[in-house]
Design a protein around this motif. Sequence first.
Motif, PDB file in Angstrom:
ATOM      1  N   GLN A  50      16.205   7.563   4.658  1.00 43.26           N
ATOM      2  CA  GLN A  50      17.499   6.546   3.798  1.00 43.26           C
ATOM      3  C   GLN A  50      16.384   4.945   4.654  1.00 43.26           C
ATOM      4  N   GLY A  51      16.379   5.240   5.181  1.00 46.53           N
ATOM      5  CA  GLY A  51      15.323   3.398   5.752  1.00 46.53           C
ATOM      6  C   GLY A  51      13.743   3.328   5.118  1.00 46.53           C
ATOM      7  N   MET A  52      13.614   4.364   4.378  1.00 48.25           N
ATOM      8  CA  MET A  52      12.141   4.412   3.834  1.00 48.25           C
ATOM      9  C   MET A  52      12.259   4.162   2.740  1.00 48.25           C
ATOM     10  N   ALA A  53      12.834   4.766   2.252  1.00 45.80           N
ATOM     11  CA  ALA A  53      13.535   4.631   0.539  1.00 45.80           C
ATOM     12  C   ALA A  53      13.913   3.229   0.578  1.00 45.80           C
ATOM     13  N   GLY A  54      14.082   2.642   1.058  1.00 52.69           N
ATOM     14  CA  GLY A  54      14.693   1.140   0.890  1.00 52.69           C
ATOM     15  C   GLY A  54      13.342  -0.179   1.108  1.00 52.69           C
ATOM     16  N   VAL A  55      12.371   0.391   2.500  1.00 52.37           N
ATOM     17  CA  VAL A  55      11.433  -0.129   2.481  1.00 52.37           C
ATOM     18  C   VAL A  55      10.435  -0.124   1.241  1.00 52.37           C
ATOM     19  N   GLU A  56      10.252   0.929   0.736  1.00 50.56           N
ATOM     20  CA  GLU A  56       9.485   1.557  -0.521  1.00 50.56           C
ATOM     21  C   GLU A  56       9.825   0.794  -1.692  1.00 50.56           C
ATOM     22  N   ARG A  57      11.606   0.657  -1.810  1.00 49.37           N
ATOM     23  CA  ARG A  57      11.371  -0.617  -2.604  1.00 49.37           C
ATOM     24  C   ARG A  57      11.394  -2.147  -2.428  1.00 49.37           C
ATOM     25  N   LEU A  58      11.530  -2.120  -1.576  1.00 51.02           N
ATOM     26  CA  LEU A  58      11.111  -3.834  -1.877  1.00 51.02           C
ATOM     27  C   LEU A  58       9.499  -4.108  -1.115  1.00 51.02           C
ATOM     28  N   LEU A  59       8.782  -3.176  -1.073  1.00 50.13           N
ATOM     29  CA  LEU A  59       7.096  -2.838  -0.954  1.00 50.13           C
ATOM     30  C   LEU A  59       6.507  -3.316  -2.593  1.00 50.13           C
ATOM     31  N   ALA A  60       7.246  -2.286  -3.008  1.00 53.56           N
ATOM     32  CA  ALA A  60       6.868  -2.319  -4.863  1.00 53.56           C
ATOM     33  C   ALA A  60       7.444  -3.653  -5.277  1.00 53.56           C
ATOM     34  N   ARG A  61       8.677  -4.366  -4.980  1.00 55.40           N
ATOM     35  CA  ARG A  61       8.683  -5.474  -5.372  1.00 55.40           C
ATOM     36  C   ARG A  61       7.665  -6.548  -4.847  1.00 55.40           C
ATOM     37  N   ALA A  62       6.976  -6.210  -3.769  1.00 50.47           N
ATOM     38  CA  ALA A  62       6.335  -6.993  -3.253  1.00 50.47           C
ATOM     39  C   ALA A  62       5.072  -6.982  -3.294  1.00 50.47           C
ATOM     40  N   ALA A  63       4.609  -5.584  -4.499  1.00 48.19           N
ATOM     41  CA  ALA A  63       3.327  -5.582  -4.782  1.00 48.19           C
ATOM     42  C   ALA A  63       3.152  -6.127  -6.345  1.00 48.19           C
ATOM     43  N   ALA A  64       4.645  -6.604  -6.564  1.00 46.69           N
ATOM     44  CA  ALA A  64       4.677  -6.697  -8.256  1.00 46.69           C
ATOM     45  C   ALA A  64       4.023  -8.642  -7.932  1.00 46.69           C
ATOM     46  N   GLN A  65       4.281  -8.814  -7.242  1.00 42.26           N
ATOM     47  CA  GLN A  65       4.288 -10.836  -6.743  1.00 42.26           C
ATOM     48  C   GLN A  65       2.877 -10.913  -5.754  1.00 42.26           C
ATOM     49  N   HIS A  66       2.672  -9.723  -4.632  1.00 42.86           N
ATOM     50  CA  HIS A  66       1.202 -10.453  -3.610  1.00 42.86           C
ATOM     51  C   HIS A  66       0.125  -9.959  -3.986  1.00 42.86           C
ATOM     52  N   ASP A  67      -0.472  -9.516  -4.551  1.00 40.26           N
ATOM     53  CA  ASP A  67      -2.396  -8.636  -4.830  1.00 40.26           C
ATOM     54  C   ASP A  67      -2.431  -8.782  -3.589  1.00 40.26           C
ATOM     55  N   GLY A  68      -3.127  -7.093  -2.850  1.00 39.88           N
ATOM     56  CA  GLY A  68      -3.471  -7.217  -1.596  1.00 39.88           C
ATOM     57  C   GLY A  68      -3.200  -5.590  -1.169  1.00 39.88           C
ATOM     58  N   PRO A  69      -3.854  -5.461  -0.038  1.00 34.32           N
ATOM     59  CA  PRO A  69      -3.593  -3.548   0.633  1.00 34.32           C
ATOM     60  C   PRO A  69      -2.556  -4.174   1.458  1.00 34.32           C
ATOM     61  N   TRP A  70      -1.623  -5.122   1.753  1.00 37.11           N
ATOM     62  CA  TRP A  70      -1.301  -5.213   3.287  1.00 37.11           C
ATOM     63  C   TRP A  70       0.188  -5.044   2.601  1.00 37.11           C
ATOM     64  N   CYS A  71       1.600  -5.087   3.181  1.00 37.64           N
ATOM     65  CA  CYS A  71       2.925  -5.383   3.164  1.00 37.64           C
ATOM     66  C   CYS A  71       3.002  -6.642   2.192  1.00 37.64           C
ATOM     67  N   PHE A  72       2.323  -7.848   2.106  1.00 37.00           N
ATOM     68  CA  PHE A  72       2.547  -9.091   1.410  1.00 37.00           C
ATOM     69  C   PHE A  72       1.328  -9.287   0.590  1.00 37.00           C
ATOM     70  N   GLY A  73       0.029  -8.677   0.417  1.00 33.14           N
ATOM     71  CA  GLY A  73      -0.926  -9.104  -0.178  1.00 33.14           C
ATOM     72  C   GLY A  73      -2.303  -9.031   1.408  1.00 33.14           C
ATOM     73  N   PRO A  74      -3.082 -10.300   0.932  1.00 31.69           N
ATOM     74  CA  PRO A  74      -4.059  -9.755   1.468  1.00 31.69           C
ATOM     75  C   PRO A  74      -4.445  -9.897   2.905  1.00 31.69           C
ATOM     76  N   ALA A  75      -3.147 -10.237   3.801  1.00 32.20           N
ATOM     77  CA  ALA A  75      -3.273 -10.579   5.222  1.00 32.20           C
ATOM     78  C   ALA A  75      -2.175  -9.607   5.357  1.00 32.20           C
ATOM     79  N   PRO A  76      -1.935  -8.789   6.881  1.00 32.96           N
ATOM     80  CA  PRO A  76      -1.259  -8.577   7.382  1.00 32.96           C
ATOM     81  C   PRO A  76      -0.265  -9.761   7.573  1.00 32.96           C
ATOM     82  N   THR A  77       1.071  -8.714   7.727  1.00 36.06           N
ATOM     83  CA  THR A  77       2.394 -10.072   8.722  1.00 36.06           C
ATOM     84  C   THR A  77       3.415  -8.991   9.611  1.00 36.06           C
ATOM     85  N   LEU A  78       3.811  -9.833   9.954  1.00 35.76           N
ATOM     86  CA  LEU A  78       5.257  -8.845  10.338  1.00 35.76           C
ATOM     87  C   LEU A  78       5.187  -7.797   9.839  1.00 35.76           C
TER      88      LEU A  78
END
Length: 216
Positions: A137-165
Amino acid sequence: MDLYSFFNSSTSYRVRIALALKGIDYRYLPVNIRTGEHRETAYVADVNPSASVPALVEGEFSLGQSLAIIDWLDTRHPEPRLIPADAALRARVLEVSYLIACDLHPVNNLRILRYLQDTLKVDAEAKDAWYRHWVAQGMAGVERLLARAAAQHDGPWCFGPAPTLADCCLVPQIANAERMGCDLAAYPRSLAVYLHALGHPAFDEARPQRQPDYAA
């Protein structure tokens, strides 16, 4: 700076990643939560009133709770920032981080699993089913959020080119899920971030297997 930690605690793992990313030296002080050292009177009174790990101590200042610790580190040691200053990006990073840290992790941590087993007398098969259910249940939600983030931020991390929290929270969660035999094939974006992180020196340094109290 002292870090009270347990090698296999995902909350401790988050903080170790943050410390390594920021290049902060610290003394590692192991607290064995399997044997209950986190509930000992001196530890609770002098180090962490919440009777948990991690705890960070610098001089007279002590702080528990991994997200609070990482936020404090970001304030004291702002480079590299793990919680972005930009309001919209900050909110998105916290959204993923809180999903993992507040919704997914708490129902599957050691004290919950032990309560299921020791107090409610749930058998091993049912306990494992509990774990897998909440991971799915939790990872399905994470995956959807990361898919949205990937459409807005290019890079190998959750939110683009650098690691975050968000990456500090995601990597320990996936490591735990793998250790518990969960099928993670349905979360390709999350796994891609995880595999990329394993090749980063800071994430490698923070791994459970690298800690002085590691026990298989």
